[in-house]
Write an enzyme that holds these catalytic residues in place. Structure first.
Site, PDB file in Angstrom:
ATOM      1  CB  ALA A   1       6.295  22.617   8.575  1.00 33.05           C
TER       2      ALA A   1
ATOM      3  N   GLY B   1       4.433  25.299   4.372  1.00 36.65           N
ATOM      4  CA  GLY B   1       4.598  24.010   3.690  1.00 36.65           C
ATOM      5  C   GLY B   1       3.315  23.526   3.023  1.00 36.65           C
TER       6      GLY B   1
ATOM      7  CD  GLU C   1       7.481  25.830   1.051  1.00 38.72           C
ATOM      8  OE1 GLU C   1       7.334  25.369   2.200  1.00 38.72           O
ATOM      9  OE2 GLU C   1       8.570  26.218   0.606  1.00 38.72           O
TER      10      GLU C   1
ATOM     11  CD  GLU D   1       7.214  29.215   5.035  1.00 37.28           C
ATOM     12  OE1 GLU D   1       6.639  30.254   4.627  1.00 37.28           O
ATOM     13  OE2 GLU D   1       7.015  28.092   4.538  1.00 37.28           O
TER      14      GLU D   1
HETATM   15  N1  CO8 Z   1       1.668  23.517  13.118  1.00 35.30           N
HETATM   16  C1  CO8 Z   1       1.183  23.016  14.248  1.00 35.30           C
HETATM   17  N2  CO8 Z   1      -0.019  23.365  14.778  1.00 35.30           N
HETATM   18  C2  CO8 Z   1      -0.745  24.260  14.078  1.00 35.30           C
HETATM   19  C3  CO8 Z   1      -0.290  24.841  12.878  1.00 35.30           C
HETATM   20  C4  CO8 Z   1       0.980  24.421  12.381  1.00 35.30           C
HETATM   21  N3  CO8 Z   1       1.470  24.887  11.237  1.00 35.30           N
HETATM   22  N4  CO8 Z   1      -1.225  25.714  12.440  1.00 35.30           N
HETATM   23  C5  CO8 Z   1      -2.227  25.678  13.323  1.00 35.30           C
HETATM   24  N5  CO8 Z   1      -1.950  24.799  14.314  1.00 35.30           N
HETATM   25  C6  CO8 Z   1      -2.781  24.460  15.482  1.00 35.30           C
HETATM   26  C7  CO8 Z   1      -2.858  25.603  16.474  1.00 35.30           C
HETATM   27  O1  CO8 Z   1      -1.725  25.582  17.315  1.00 35.30           O
HETATM   28  C8  CO8 Z   1      -4.147  25.281  17.197  1.00 35.30           C
HETATM   29  O2  CO8 Z   1      -3.892  24.258  18.116  1.00 35.30           O
HETATM   30  P1  CO8 Z   1      -4.492  24.372  19.615  1.00 35.30           P
HETATM   31  O3  CO8 Z   1      -5.989  24.308  19.412  1.00 35.30           O
HETATM   32  O4  CO8 Z   1      -3.931  23.170  20.325  1.00 35.30           O
HETATM   33  O5  CO8 Z   1      -4.045  25.672  20.166  1.00 35.30           O
HETATM   34  C9  CO8 Z   1      -5.030  24.673  16.101  1.00 35.30           C
HETATM   35  O6  CO8 Z   1      -4.126  24.289  15.058  1.00 35.30           O
HETATM   36  C10 CO8 Z   1      -6.007  25.666  15.511  1.00 35.30           C
HETATM   37  O7  CO8 Z   1      -5.270  26.811  15.097  1.00 35.30           O
HETATM   38  P2  CO8 Z   1      -5.645  28.309  15.569  1.00 35.30           P
HETATM   39  O8  CO8 Z   1      -6.341  28.294  16.880  1.00 35.30           O
HETATM   40  O9  CO8 Z   1      -4.392  29.134  15.447  1.00 35.30           O
HETATM   41  O10 CO8 Z   1      -6.688  28.691  14.410  1.00 35.30           O
HETATM   42  P3  CO8 Z   1      -7.055  30.147  13.914  1.00 35.30           P
HETATM   43  O11 CO8 Z   1      -8.235  29.964  13.024  1.00 35.30           O
HETATM   44  O12 CO8 Z   1      -7.140  31.105  15.058  1.00 35.30           O
HETATM   45  O13 CO8 Z   1      -5.772  30.616  13.020  1.00 35.30           O
HETATM   46  C11 CO8 Z   1      -4.035  30.324  11.378  1.00 35.30           C
HETATM   47  C12 CO8 Z   1      -5.478  29.967  11.824  1.00 35.30           C
HETATM   48  C13 CO8 Z   1      -3.957  31.800  11.018  1.00 35.30           C
HETATM   49  C14 CO8 Z   1      -3.749  29.469  10.141  1.00 35.30           C
HETATM   50  C15 CO8 Z   1      -3.032  29.995  12.499  1.00 35.30           C
HETATM   51  O14 CO8 Z   1      -3.294  28.697  12.995  1.00 35.30           O
HETATM   52  C16 CO8 Z   1      -1.593  30.038  12.066  1.00 35.30           C
HETATM   53  O15 CO8 Z   1      -1.035  31.110  11.908  1.00 35.30           O
HETATM   54  N6  CO8 Z   1      -0.942  28.853  11.886  1.00 35.30           N
HETATM   55  C17 CO8 Z   1       0.441  28.755  11.543  1.00 35.30           C
HETATM   56  C18 CO8 Z   1       0.677  29.043  10.082  1.00 35.30           C
HETATM   57  C19 CO8 Z   1       2.163  29.030   9.780  1.00 35.30           C
HETATM   58  O16 CO8 Z   1       2.941  29.790  10.295  1.00 35.30           O
HETATM   59  N7  CO8 Z   1       2.560  28.119   8.874  1.00 35.30           N
HETATM   60  C20 CO8 Z   1       3.924  28.030   8.414  1.00 35.30           C
HETATM   61  C21 CO8 Z   1       4.620  26.975   9.177  1.00 35.30           C
HETATM   62  S1  CO8 Z   1       6.373  26.962   8.794  1.00 35.30           S
HETATM   63  C22 CO8 Z   1       6.473  26.016   7.424  1.00 35.30           C
HETATM   64  O17 CO8 Z   1       5.502  25.559   6.890  1.00 35.30           O
HETATM   65  C23 CO8 Z   1       7.868  25.792   6.902  1.00 35.30           C
HETATM   66  C24 CO8 Z   1       7.831  25.222   5.510  1.00 35.30           C
HETATM   67  C25 CO8 Z   1       8.413  23.889   5.514  1.00 35.30           C
HETATM   68  C26 CO8 Z   1       7.766  22.969   4.480  1.00 35.30           C
HETATM   69  C27 CO8 Z   1       7.000  21.815   5.105  1.00 35.30           C
HETATM   70  C28 CO8 Z   1       6.604  20.746   4.142  1.00 35.30           C
HETATM   71  C29 CO8 Z   1       6.217  19.465   4.854  1.00 35.30           C
END
Ligand code: CO8
Length: 265
Positions: A69, A113, A116, A136
């Site tokens: 998400a 998400g 999922e 999450e």
């Molecule tokens: N949301 C918003 N922005 C994101 C997300 C995200 N989920 N993931 C990455 N980004 C952004 C980063 O903030 C970054 O932006 P910026 O350049 O402006 O700082 C850009 O994408 C690149 O990301 P990274 O620099 O972090 O890239 P890395 O290669 O260093 O790391 C990772 C990759 C490990 C994937 C890391 O980005 C990360 O941990 N992301 C978050 C993953 C996460 O926690 N996902 C779960 C989210 S909660 C969720 O999904 C609830 C479920 C609900 C269902 C939704 C269905 C629609």
């Protein structure tokens, strides 16, 4: 000023009868904003109604299928607003409601998400660089788009519980061994293979539409029904296939040693 990039891109490779939907927010690893999910669902709805399309592939880019998400959006939401909007329901319940096969082709991150979404699809093909996870718990929340339920059914309680309580990711090799995904390809070959390789999307799209839909319904009901109810449903759908022109065509073509010409009827 240049217009904003579309959140999804669609393509219909010639003669494939497959619609490819590419998630297109590469700068945020295809984070699933509400706007993106709404567009994805409306593209799926149109494809499901389009007689030229027999299967749908959802994909991302080489770095990410979808990293979950959109956390920026998530952080701004309140309980009353998500409750009233039915936030995420379209991912968990909408995708399985389509009649045509929906396939996730996963490169890179499929997290939260994003994972999922892949789990809600009918099958998953992945590349050797895919990573699956439900992180999450690290954000102070839990999976909310079907993850806790579908992952247990896909890989069993012990592995699912481990992934959900630690946020650890799973590689495509582990995912293949666990039965989570059906096929693995090198990253640069994944999308082409998902569409064109033997026994993938194009093959599904080449069979009788109503028969494929009945097979899909029967398999999806395995998660919902008791074994005896499921077997009864299967038998009734199986008997129903005998009423179709395509049952007559398929069996006749076999006996005449020719390729069937499906009527979708
Ligand atoms: N949301 C918003 N922005 C994101 C997300 C995200 N989920 N993931 C990455 N980004 C952004 C980063 O903030 C970054 O932006 P910026 O350049 O402006 O700082 C850009 O994408 C690149 O990301 P990274 O620099 O972090 O890239 P890395 O290669 O260093 O790391 C990772 C990759 C490990 C994937 C890391 O980005 C990360 O941990 N992301 C978050 C993953 C996460 O926690 N996902 C779960 C989210 S909660 C969720 O999904 C609830 C479920 C609900 C269902 C939704 C269905 C629609």
């Amino acid at each position: 000023t240049t217009p904003p990039e579309p959140l999804i891109l669609t393509a219909n490779p010639p003669d494939s009868h497959v619609l490819v939907i590419k998630l297109n927010r590469p700068r945020v690893l295809n984070a699933l904003s509400t706007a993106l999910v709404d567009l994805l669902l409306s593209a799926l709805k149109s494809a499901d109604a389009d007689p030229d399309i027999g299967a749908i592939v959802i994909t991302g880019n080489e770095k990410a299928f979808a990293a979950g998400a959109d956390i920026k959006e998530l952080a701004s939401l309140s309980f009353p607003s998500i409750y009233i909007q039915d936030y995420l329901r379209g991912v968990s319940e909408g995708i399985p409601s389509f009649k045509k096969p929906v396939i996730a082709a996963v490169n890179g991150h499929a997290l939260g998400g994003g994972f999922e979404l892949a789990l809600a699809c009918d099958t998953i093909f992945a590349s050797t660089n895919a990573q699956f996870g439900l992180p999450e718990v690290k954000l102070g929340t839990i999976p909310g788009a079907g993850g806790t339920q579908r992952l247990v059914r896909a890989i069993g309680k012990a592995k699912a519980m481990h992934m959900i309580l630690t946020g650890d990711t799973m590689s495509s090799t582990e995912a293949l061994n666990a039965g989570l995904i059906a096929k693995v390809y090198p990253p640069e070959q994944l999308l082409d293979a998902a569409i064109n390789a033997d026994s993938l999307a194009k093959t599904m799209a080449s069979y009788s539409r109503p028969i494929v839909a009945m097979a899909k319904e029967a398999v999806l009901q395995a998660d919902q029904l008791s074994l005896s109810d499921g077997i009864r449903l299967e038998r009734s759908l199986y008997y129903s296939t005998f009423t179709t022109a395509d049952f007559t065509e398929g069996t006749t073509a076999f006996l005449q040693k020719r390729t069937p010409s499906w009527k979708n009827a």
